[in-house]
Design a protein around this motif. Structure first.
Motif, PDB file in Angstrom:
ATOM      1  N   THR A   1      20.233 -74.500 -15.732  1.00 32.86           N
ATOM      2  CA  THR A   1      19.507 -74.484 -14.462  1.00 32.86           C
ATOM      3  C   THR A   1      18.224 -75.281 -14.619  1.00 32.86           C
ATOM      4  OG1 THR A   1      20.398 -72.339 -13.809  1.00 32.86           O
ATOM      5  CG2 THR A   1      18.342 -73.024 -12.762  1.00 32.86           C
ATOM      6  N   LEU A   2      18.016 -76.189 -13.690  1.00 33.10           N
ATOM      7  CA  LEU A   2      16.826 -77.032 -13.670  1.00 33.10           C
ATOM      8  C   LEU A   2      15.893 -76.545 -12.574  1.00 33.10           C
ATOM      9  CD1 LEU A   2      15.211 -79.621 -14.427  1.00 33.10           C
ATOM     10  CD2 LEU A   2      16.601 -80.817 -12.717  1.00 33.10           C
ATOM     11  N   LEU A   3      14.635 -76.341 -12.913  1.00 37.23           N
ATOM     12  CA  LEU A   3      13.595 -76.044 -11.931  1.00 37.23           C
ATOM     13  C   LEU A   3      12.605 -77.199 -11.969  1.00 37.23           C
ATOM     14  CD1 LEU A   3      11.899 -74.366  -9.943  1.00 37.23           C
ATOM     15  CD2 LEU A   3      10.921 -73.204 -11.935  1.00 37.23           C
ATOM     16  N   LEU A   4      12.418 -77.845 -10.844  1.00 45.56           N
ATOM     17  CA  LEU A   4      11.452 -78.929 -10.713  1.00 45.56           C
ATOM     18  C   LEU A   4      10.358 -78.424  -9.784  1.00 45.56           C
ATOM     19  CD1 LEU A   4      11.204 -81.868 -11.689  1.00 45.56           C
ATOM     20  CD2 LEU A   4      12.239 -82.580  -9.537  1.00 45.56           C
ATOM     21  N   ARG A   5       9.125 -78.346 -10.299  1.00 51.19           N
ATOM     22  CA  ARG A   5       7.990 -77.819  -9.528  1.00 51.19           C
ATOM     23  C   ARG A   5       6.953 -78.917  -9.324  1.00 51.19           C
ATOM     24  NH1 ARG A   5       5.192 -72.853 -12.073  1.00 51.19           N
ATOM     25  NH2 ARG A   5       7.041 -71.807 -11.248  1.00 51.19           N
ATOM     26  N   TYR A   6       6.575 -79.107  -8.077  1.00 51.04           N
ATOM     27  CA  TYR A   6       5.529 -80.064  -7.710  1.00 51.04           C
ATOM     28  C   TYR A   6       4.271 -79.281  -7.364  1.00 51.04           C
ATOM     29  CZ  TYR A   6       8.671 -84.098  -6.935  1.00 51.04           C
ATOM     30  OH  TYR A   6       9.555 -85.144  -7.079  1.00 51.04           O
ATOM     31  N   TYR A   7       3.130 -79.745  -7.855  1.00 43.86           N
ATOM     32  CA  TYR A   7       1.838 -79.206  -7.456  1.00 43.86           C
ATOM     33  C   TYR A   7       1.159 -80.253  -6.567  1.00 43.86           C
ATOM     34  CZ  TYR A   7       2.223 -75.588 -11.054  1.00 43.86           C
ATOM     35  OH  TYR A   7       2.625 -74.520 -11.818  1.00 43.86           O
ATOM     36  N   PHE A   8       0.709 -79.821  -5.393  1.00 38.56           N
ATOM     37  CA  PHE A   8       0.058 -80.703  -4.426  1.00 38.56           C
ATOM     38  C   PHE A   8      -1.409 -80.342  -4.259  1.00 38.56           C
ATOM     39  CE2 PHE A   8       4.497 -81.065  -3.236  1.00 38.56           C
ATOM     40  CZ  PHE A   8       4.616 -82.410  -2.905  1.00 38.56           C
ATOM     41  N   ASP A   9      -2.188 -81.290  -3.741  1.00 36.65           N
ATOM     42  CA  ASP A   9      -3.602 -81.038  -3.458  1.00 36.65           C
ATOM     43  C   ASP A   9      -3.815 -80.547  -2.029  1.00 36.65           C
ATOM     44  OD1 ASP A   9      -3.259 -83.354  -1.955  1.00 36.65           O
ATOM     45  OD2 ASP A   9      -4.637 -84.568  -3.146  1.00 36.65           O
ATOM     46  N   ARG A  10      -2.730 -80.233  -1.339  1.00 37.94           N
ATOM     47  CA  ARG A  10      -2.741 -79.706   0.028  1.00 37.94           C
ATOM     48  C   ARG A  10      -1.433 -78.947   0.234  1.00 37.94           C
ATOM     49  NH1 ARG A  10       1.248 -82.655   1.480  1.00 37.94           N
ATOM     50  NH2 ARG A  10       1.342 -84.904   1.315  1.00 37.94           N
ATOM     51  N   ASP A  11      -1.330 -78.282   1.385  1.00 39.12           N
ATOM     52  CA  ASP A  11      -0.068 -77.600   1.676  1.00 39.12           C
ATOM     53  C   ASP A  11       1.060 -78.624   1.763  1.00 39.12           C
ATOM     54  OD1 ASP A  11      -0.932 -74.925   1.807  1.00 39.12           O
ATOM     55  OD2 ASP A  11      -1.716 -75.233   3.830  1.00 39.12           O
ATOM     56  N   PRO A  12       2.194 -78.357   1.116  1.00 43.11           N
ATOM     57  CA  PRO A  12       3.322 -79.285   1.194  1.00 43.11           C
ATOM     58  C   PRO A  12       3.850 -79.396   2.630  1.00 43.11           C
ATOM     59  CG  PRO A  12       3.625 -77.704  -0.583  1.00 43.11           C
ATOM     60  CD  PRO A  12       2.451 -77.241   0.219  1.00 43.11           C
ATOM     61  N   THR A  13       4.276 -80.593   2.980  1.00 46.22           N
ATOM     62  CA  THR A  13       4.818 -80.858   4.319  1.00 46.22           C
ATOM     63  C   THR A  13       6.335 -81.015   4.241  1.00 46.22           C
ATOM     64  OG1 THR A  13       4.665 -83.256   4.077  1.00 46.22           O
ATOM     65  CG2 THR A  13       2.690 -82.104   4.904  1.00 46.22           C
ATOM     66  N   GLU A  14       6.951 -81.131   5.397  1.00 46.18           N
ATOM     67  CA  GLU A  14       8.388 -81.394   5.456  1.00 46.18           C
ATOM     68  C   GLU A  14       8.720 -82.718   4.763  1.00 46.18           C
ATOM     69  OE1 GLU A  14      10.991 -79.482   6.437  1.00 46.18           O
ATOM     70  OE2 GLU A  14       9.484 -77.901   6.644  1.00 46.18           O
ATOM     71  N   ASP A  15       7.855 -83.719   4.924  1.00 43.88           N
ATOM     72  CA  ASP A  15       8.062 -85.001   4.243  1.00 43.88           C
ATOM     73  C   ASP A  15       8.037 -84.832   2.726  1.00 43.88           C
ATOM     74  OD1 ASP A  15       8.366 -86.438   6.593  1.00 43.88           O
ATOM     75  OD2 ASP A  15       6.261 -87.074   6.649  1.00 43.88           O
ATOM     76  N   ASP A  16       7.155 -83.978   2.235  1.00 40.61           N
ATOM     77  CA  ASP A  16       7.100 -83.715   0.795  1.00 40.61           C
ATOM     78  C   ASP A  16       8.415 -83.099   0.316  1.00 40.61           C
ATOM     79  OD1 ASP A  16       4.403 -84.571   0.529  1.00 40.61           O
ATOM     80  OD2 ASP A  16       3.706 -82.597   1.183  1.00 40.61           O
ATOM     81  N   LEU A  17       8.913 -82.118   1.056  1.00 39.98           N
ATOM     82  CA  LEU A  17      10.162 -81.459   0.677  1.00 39.98           C
ATOM     83  C   LEU A  17      11.324 -82.436   0.714  1.00 39.98           C
ATOM     84  CD1 LEU A  17       9.679 -78.059   2.534  1.00 39.98           C
ATOM     85  CD2 LEU A  17       9.173 -78.613   0.148  1.00 39.98           C
ATOM     86  N   GLU A  18      11.317 -83.332   1.687  1.00 40.14           N
ATOM     87  CA  GLU A  18      12.359 -84.352   1.772  1.00 40.14           C
ATOM     88  C   GLU A  18      12.276 -85.300   0.577  1.00 40.14           C
ATOM     89  OE1 GLU A  18      13.401 -88.019   4.709  1.00 40.14           O
ATOM     90  OE2 GLU A  18      13.000 -86.078   5.655  1.00 40.14           O
ATOM     91  N   ASN A  19      11.060 -85.658   0.187  1.00 41.17           N
ATOM     92  CA  ASN A  19      10.868 -86.517  -0.983  1.00 41.17           C
ATOM     93  C   ASN A  19      11.403 -85.845  -2.243  1.00 41.17           C
ATOM     94  OD1 ASN A  19       8.786 -87.033  -3.423  1.00 41.17           O
ATOM     95  ND2 ASN A  19       9.138 -88.936  -2.317  1.00 41.17           N
ATOM     96  N   ILE A  20      11.121 -84.569  -2.400  1.00 38.77           N
ATOM     97  CA  ILE A  20      11.597 -83.828  -3.571  1.00 38.77           C
ATOM     98  C   ILE A  20      13.122 -83.783  -3.591  1.00 38.77           C
ATOM     99  CG2 ILE A  20      11.633 -81.573  -4.704  1.00 38.77           C
ATOM    100  CD1 ILE A  20       8.766 -81.134  -3.578  1.00 38.77           C
ATOM    101  N   GLU A  21      13.726 -83.568  -2.439  1.00 41.34           N
ATOM    102  CA  GLU A  21      15.187 -83.542  -2.365  1.00 41.34           C
ATOM    103  C   GLU A  21      15.783 -84.899  -2.731  1.00 41.34           C
ATOM    104  OE1 GLU A  21      17.189 -80.950  -2.155  1.00 41.34           O
ATOM    105  OE2 GLU A  21      15.422 -79.664  -2.034  1.00 41.34           O
ATOM    106  N   CYS A  22      15.110 -85.989  -2.358  1.00 41.59           N
ATOM    107  CA  CYS A  22      15.566 -87.333  -2.750  1.00 41.59           C
ATOM    108  C   CYS A  22      15.522 -87.492  -4.262  1.00 41.59           C
ATOM    109  CB  CYS A  22      14.710 -88.409  -2.083  1.00 41.59           C
ATOM    110  SG  CYS A  22      15.025 -88.608  -0.331  1.00 41.59           S
ATOM    111  N   VAL A  23      14.462 -86.990  -4.874  1.00 46.72           N
ATOM    112  CA  VAL A  23      14.354 -87.054  -6.336  1.00 46.72           C
ATOM    113  C   VAL A  23      15.486 -86.251  -6.970  1.00 46.72           C
ATOM    114  CG1 VAL A  23      12.937 -86.374  -8.328  1.00 46.72           C
ATOM    115  CG2 VAL A  23      11.886 -87.516  -6.361  1.00 46.72           C
ATOM    116  N   MET A  24      15.753 -85.054  -6.456  1.00 45.65           N
ATOM    117  CA  MET A  24      16.834 -84.237  -7.003  1.00 45.65           C
ATOM    118  C   MET A  24      18.184 -84.933  -6.834  1.00 45.65           C
ATOM    119  SD  MET A  24      15.547 -81.667  -8.495  1.00 45.65           S
ATOM    120  CE  MET A  24      16.984 -80.672  -8.791  1.00 45.65           C
ATOM    121  N   THR A  25      18.406 -85.573  -5.708  1.00 44.23           N
ATOM    122  CA  THR A  25      19.653 -86.312  -5.488  1.00 44.23           C
ATOM    123  C   THR A  25      19.795 -87.423  -6.517  1.00 44.23           C
ATOM    124  OG1 THR A  25      19.650 -85.810  -3.125  1.00 44.23           O
ATOM    125  CG2 THR A  25      20.922 -87.734  -3.834  1.00 44.23           C
TER     126      THR A  25
END
Length: 101
Positions: free
Chosen positions: A35-59
């Motif tokens: 199982t892989l857990l990828l955690r991003y730390y942001f300097d602000r609340d994450p947005t929908e665009d951030d979540l989409e970016n993370i999903e692209c990285v996972m893909t």
């Protein structure tokens, strides 16, 4: 558990062009149950665009394997934190950290 070299390479390749200024750090955990857990730390609340970016990285990470032998499950987390990078939970390893003064 130490991180496999193939996993580090896959993640580094998948992050090319996908890191932007609001991302403070990216850390990961890879368990013996594959199982892989990828955690991003942001300097602000994450947005929908951030979540989409993370999903692209996972893909992109999953594009490296066709059988699923190396990664059985994957989870992602997007966290807003003002903690110093040195105080963040780095799980099994820090894959990216921006320079902060």
């Amino acid at each position: 558990m130490s991180l496999p070299n193939w996993l580090l390479l896959w993640i580094q390749q998948s992050l090319i062009g996908e890191v932007y200024p609001e991302i403070r750090a990216i850390v990961l955990r890879y368990d013996s149950d594959r199982t892989l857990l990828l955690r991003y730390y942001f300097d602000r609340d994450p947005t929908e665009d951030d979540l989409e970016n993370i999903e692209c990285v996972m893909t992109n990470i999953f594009a490296h394997t066709s059988s699923g032998d190396q990664i059985k499950n994957a989870e992602v987390e997007a966290i807003f934190s003002k903690e110093k990078i040195g105080n963040l939970d780095c799980l099994d390893g820090l894959i990216y950290a921006r320079k902060e003064s």
